[in-house]
Write an enzyme that holds these catalytic residues in place. Sequence first.
Site, PDB file in Angstrom:
ATOM      1  N   LYS A   1      81.569  31.005 -13.554  1.00  0.00           N
ATOM      2  CA  LYS A   1      80.895  31.674 -14.657  1.00  0.00           C
ATOM      3  C   LYS A   1      79.562  30.980 -14.876  1.00  0.00           C
ATOM      4  O   LYS A   1      79.399  29.808 -14.505  1.00  0.00           O
ATOM      5  CB  LYS A   1      81.740  31.547 -15.940  1.00  0.00           C
ATOM      6  CG  LYS A   1      81.465  32.597 -16.962  1.00  0.00           C
ATOM      7  CD  LYS A   1      82.287  33.851 -16.743  1.00  0.00           C
ATOM      8  CE  LYS A   1      81.978  34.918 -17.753  1.00  0.00           C
ATOM      9  NZ  LYS A   1      82.815  36.111 -17.594  1.00  0.00           N
TER      10      LYS A   1
ATOM     11  N   SER B   1      81.917  50.210 -14.300  1.00  0.00           N
ATOM     12  CA  SER B   1      83.198  49.545 -14.033  1.00  0.00           C
ATOM     13  C   SER B   1      84.290  49.967 -15.010  1.00  0.00           C
ATOM     14  O   SER B   1      85.457  49.635 -14.823  1.00  0.00           O
ATOM     15  CB  SER B   1      83.025  48.023 -14.104  1.00  0.00           C
ATOM     16  OG  SER B   1      82.723  47.651 -15.434  1.00  0.00           O
TER      17      SER B   1
ATOM     18  N   THR C   1      88.576  50.131 -14.774  1.00  0.00           N
ATOM     19  CA  THR C   1      89.246  49.353 -15.842  1.00  0.00           C
ATOM     20  C   THR C   1      90.212  50.264 -16.607  1.00  0.00           C
ATOM     21  O   THR C   1      91.367  49.886 -16.858  1.00  0.00           O
ATOM     22  CB  THR C   1      88.213  48.737 -16.814  1.00  0.00           C
ATOM     23  OG1 THR C   1      87.332  47.906 -16.071  1.00  0.00           O
ATOM     24  CG2 THR C   1      88.893  47.891 -17.884  1.00  0.00           C
TER      25      THR C   1
ATOM     26  N   GLY D   1      89.545  51.363 -30.643  1.00  0.00           N
ATOM     27  CA  GLY D   1      88.294  51.346 -29.876  1.00  0.00           C
ATOM     28  C   GLY D   1      88.255  52.461 -28.848  1.00  0.00           C
ATOM     29  O   GLY D   1      89.080  52.506 -27.925  1.00  0.00           O
ATOM     30  N   LEU D   2      87.298  53.390 -29.030  1.00  0.00           N
ATOM     31  CA  LEU D   2      87.130  54.510 -28.087  1.00  0.00           C
ATOM     32  C   LEU D   2      85.766  54.389 -27.416  1.00  0.00           C
ATOM     33  O   LEU D   2      84.988  55.333 -27.380  1.00  0.00           O
ATOM     34  CB  LEU D   2      87.246  55.844 -28.830  1.00  0.00           C
ATOM     35  CG  LEU D   2      88.616  56.167 -29.415  1.00  0.00           C
ATOM     36  CD1 LEU D   2      88.530  57.381 -30.327  1.00  0.00           C
ATOM     37  CD2 LEU D   2      89.646  56.399 -28.309  1.00  0.00           C
TER      38      LEU D   2
ATOM     39  N   LYS E   1      83.676  52.686 -23.859  1.00  0.00           N
ATOM     40  CA  LYS E   1      83.651  53.080 -22.437  1.00  0.00           C
ATOM     41  C   LYS E   1      85.055  53.100 -21.843  1.00  0.00           C
ATOM     42  O   LYS E   1      85.419  54.020 -21.125  1.00  0.00           O
ATOM     43  CB  LYS E   1      82.752  52.105 -21.659  1.00  0.00           C
ATOM     44  CG  LYS E   1      81.277  52.214 -22.042  1.00  0.00           C
ATOM     45  CD  LYS E   1      80.398  51.336 -21.194  1.00  0.00           C
ATOM     46  CE  LYS E   1      80.505  49.871 -21.509  1.00  0.00           C
ATOM     47  NZ  LYS E   1      80.087  49.505 -22.886  1.00  0.00           N
TER      48      LYS E   1
ATOM     49  N   GLY F   1      88.211  52.571 -23.740  1.00  0.00           N
ATOM     50  CA  GLY F   1      89.208  53.182 -24.631  1.00  0.00           C
ATOM     51  C   GLY F   1      89.173  54.699 -24.598  1.00  0.00           C
ATOM     52  O   GLY F   1      90.224  55.352 -24.619  1.00  0.00           O
TER      53      GLY F   1
ATOM     54  N   ASP G   1      88.012  53.947 -34.586  1.00  0.00           N
ATOM     55  CA  ASP G   1      86.755  53.419 -34.051  1.00  0.00           C
ATOM     56  C   ASP G   1      85.771  53.367 -35.201  1.00  0.00           C
ATOM     57  O   ASP G   1      85.869  54.160 -36.135  1.00  0.00           O
ATOM     58  CB  ASP G   1      86.230  54.320 -32.911  1.00  0.00           C
ATOM     59  CG  ASP G   1      85.197  53.589 -32.058  1.00  0.00           C
ATOM     60  OD1 ASP G   1      84.126  53.263 -32.592  1.00  0.00           O
ATOM     61  OD2 ASP G   1      85.470  53.342 -30.880  1.00  0.00           O
TER      62      ASP G   1
ATOM     63  N   ALA H   1      88.890  47.151 -28.108  1.00  0.00           N
ATOM     64  CA  ALA H   1      87.646  46.918 -28.846  1.00  0.00           C
ATOM     65  C   ALA H   1      87.171  45.475 -28.683  1.00  0.00           C
ATOM     66  O   ALA H   1      86.122  45.226 -28.111  1.00  0.00           O
ATOM     67  CB  ALA H   1      87.829  47.266 -30.320  1.00  0.00           C
TER      68      ALA H   1
HETATM   69  P1  NAD Z   1      82.576  49.260 -25.664  1.00  0.00           P
HETATM   70  O1  NAD Z   1      81.627  48.412 -26.423  1.00  0.00           O
HETATM   71  O2  NAD Z   1      82.069  50.428 -24.882  1.00  0.00           O
HETATM   72  O3  NAD Z   1      83.739  49.814 -26.655  1.00  0.00           O
HETATM   73  C1  NAD Z   1      84.223  49.121 -27.749  1.00  0.00           C
HETATM   74  C2  NAD Z   1      84.550  50.160 -28.819  1.00  0.00           C
HETATM   75  O4  NAD Z   1      85.219  49.507 -29.902  1.00  0.00           O
HETATM   76  C3  NAD Z   1      83.295  50.844 -29.386  1.00  0.00           C
HETATM   77  O5  NAD Z   1      83.447  52.243 -29.361  1.00  0.00           O
HETATM   78  C4  NAD Z   1      83.224  50.300 -30.816  1.00  0.00           C
HETATM   79  O6  NAD Z   1      82.640  51.231 -31.725  1.00  0.00           O
HETATM   80  C5  NAD Z   1      84.692  50.041 -31.114  1.00  0.00           C
HETATM   81  N1  NAD Z   1      84.921  49.084 -32.185  1.00  0.00           N
HETATM   82  C6  NAD Z   1      84.219  47.974 -32.491  1.00  0.00           C
HETATM   83  N2  NAD Z   1      84.736  47.381 -33.572  1.00  0.00           N
HETATM   84  C7  NAD Z   1      85.798  48.115 -33.948  1.00  0.00           C
HETATM   85  C8  NAD Z   1      86.767  48.009 -34.999  1.00  0.00           C
HETATM   86  N3  NAD Z   1      86.712  47.026 -35.901  1.00  0.00           N
HETATM   87  N4  NAD Z   1      87.742  48.937 -35.072  1.00  0.00           N
HETATM   88  C9  NAD Z   1      87.784  49.950 -34.182  1.00  0.00           C
HETATM   89  N5  NAD Z   1      86.904  50.113 -33.180  1.00  0.00           N
HETATM   90  C10 NAD Z   1      85.927  49.204 -33.065  1.00  0.00           C
HETATM   91  O7  NAD Z   1      83.375  48.252 -24.726  1.00  0.00           O
HETATM   92  P2  NAD Z   1      84.263  48.611 -23.451  1.00  0.00           P
HETATM   93  O8  NAD Z   1      83.465  48.409 -22.224  1.00  0.00           O
HETATM   94  O9  NAD Z   1      84.999  49.870 -23.684  1.00  0.00           O
HETATM   95  O10 NAD Z   1      85.306  47.387 -23.483  1.00  0.00           O
HETATM   96  C11 NAD Z   1      86.352  47.340 -24.435  1.00  0.00           C
HETATM   97  C12 NAD Z   1      87.061  46.000 -24.326  1.00  0.00           C
HETATM   98  O11 NAD Z   1      87.566  45.838 -23.009  1.00  0.00           O
HETATM   99  C13 NAD Z   1      86.165  44.779 -24.587  1.00  0.00           C
HETATM  100  O12 NAD Z   1      86.930  43.771 -25.200  1.00  0.00           O
HETATM  101  C14 NAD Z   1      85.772  44.343 -23.189  1.00  0.00           C
HETATM  102  O13 NAD Z   1      85.464  42.968 -23.138  1.00  0.00           O
HETATM  103  C15 NAD Z   1      87.040  44.650 -22.414  1.00  0.00           C
HETATM  104  N6  NAD Z   1      86.828  44.876 -20.986  1.00  0.00           N
HETATM  105  C16 NAD Z   1      85.984  45.872 -20.568  1.00  0.00           C
HETATM  106  C17 NAD Z   1      85.794  46.063 -19.197  1.00  0.00           C
HETATM  107  C18 NAD Z   1      84.884  47.151 -18.679  1.00  0.00           C
HETATM  108  O14 NAD Z   1      84.931  47.434 -17.468  1.00  0.00           O
HETATM  109  N7  NAD Z   1      84.076  47.796 -19.510  1.00  0.00           N
HETATM  110  C19 NAD Z   1      86.476  45.254 -18.259  1.00  0.00           C
HETATM  111  C20 NAD Z   1      87.341  44.273 -18.734  1.00  0.00           C
HETATM  112  C21 NAD Z   1      87.510  44.088 -20.102  1.00  0.00           C
END
Ligand code: NAD
Length: 382
Positions: A90, A156, A160, A190-191, A193, A195, A213, A253
């Site tokens: 990292k 990605s 995921t 969380g909805l 990318k 969710g 969300d 989220a």
């Molecule tokens: P994102 O930022 O696109 O989605 C997060 C969602 O959570 C947003 O829609 C946001 O409005 C919502 N949110 C924030 N606070 C909230 C609350 N208090 N209550 C309800 N909803 C809330 O992120 P993502 O890429 O969808 O990733 C989601 C999680 O998965 C993160 O923890 C991320 O680290 C993890 N993750 C993502 C990936 C990936 O490929 N994108 C890979 C591994 C892990």
Amino acid sequence: MKVAEETSMTKEFELFDKMSEHEQVVFCNDPSTGLRAIIAIHNTTLGPALGGCRMQPYNSMDEALEDVLRLSKGMTYKCAAADVDFGGGKAVIIGDPKTDKSPELFRAFGQFVNSLGGRFYTGTDMGTSMDDFIHAMKETNFINGLPEAYGGGGDSSIPTAAGVLYGIKATNRMLFGNDELGGHKYAIQGLGKVGFKVACGLLEAGAHIYVTDINPDNLLAIEEKAATTTGSVMVIAKEDIYSQEADIFVPCAFGGIINENTIAQFKVKAIVGAANNQLLNDTHGKMLQEKGILYAPDYIVNSGGLIQVADELYGINHERVLAKTKHIYDSILEVYQEAKSSGRTTEESANQMCEKRIADRSKRNSFYTAPAKPKWSIRNLS
Ligand code: NAD
């Protein structure tokens, strides 16, 4: 004088003590661009270290160092769980992503990455974007997670989300004796990318989902989607999602959402989601076990994105990525079964599975073989 010497010796060893589990820590300093970064390589038994680069205005060197050591170790486990030929690493850049970025800073960072000769591959993480690494890749081949136009795998969140759905299927097999997604109730936090895609997959299978969300557009979009499927959706206030009665809680989220406060509220049989670092600390894994809630270790469930990034370095192939992502189903079932028979928490069983994979490989690496192919590099910038 003697006391001063002893103090400085102690301090020197303090740093080595902190990195006692790590192979290498590199401090990168480029005054002309203001770059101050730390690269940590935890373990390269399975292959070159792989891990994103985070940019954050850390308050102290110790804070930045602790973060990069902790995150790089996590990557070793994540790579072992995903069964990709990479180890854990990292990087952190000390600075404010809003004010301290420049193309030159990322080119300087790319030069440091290049100086490691392929021992470390990196890309985006919190505070950095694909655009930043388009600058870094001008200095090094050892960058991944790039846009498709630059030879990367693109979004990605697709693999995921697919991985989360495989994790849910494995959990349903454990809970109900079959893999069906439909006919069950899920509470999704969380909805974004990931969710949103998970929610769509569940609706298409005919499931009932409770969603929350903070972005009303996402809630509207999922209601519109539900109307086109055999599933159904109900919007829940964000503070009520933990106490929602459902079969599975799906956190997508943020981290730390499994803690004393939420465990007291949960009315689900299992927790399976994409969020990173869901357990606030290890004791919460034990508390879930005592409450009879099955927990799918987050770093296995959400490894689809990592599988894509790793695949990118062989020349991206989306079919191959999805085929590998399917193994998340087997890994989660293996962990559940080991935990059931040993009495360990599922997190402990997952860690043990990873440590065994690394130990087995380290035995095989004890004699010389020809260099592995491919050589983890697809771009030729010359
Ligand atoms: P994102 O930022 O696109 O989605 C997060 C969602 O959570 C947003 O829609 C946001 O409005 C919502 N949110 C924030 N606070 C909230 C609350 N208090 N209550 C309800 N909803 C809330 O992120 P993502 O890429 O969808 O990733 C989601 C999680 O998965 C993160 O923890 C991320 O680290 C993890 N993750 C993502 C990936 C990936 O490929 N994108 C890979 C591994 C892990």
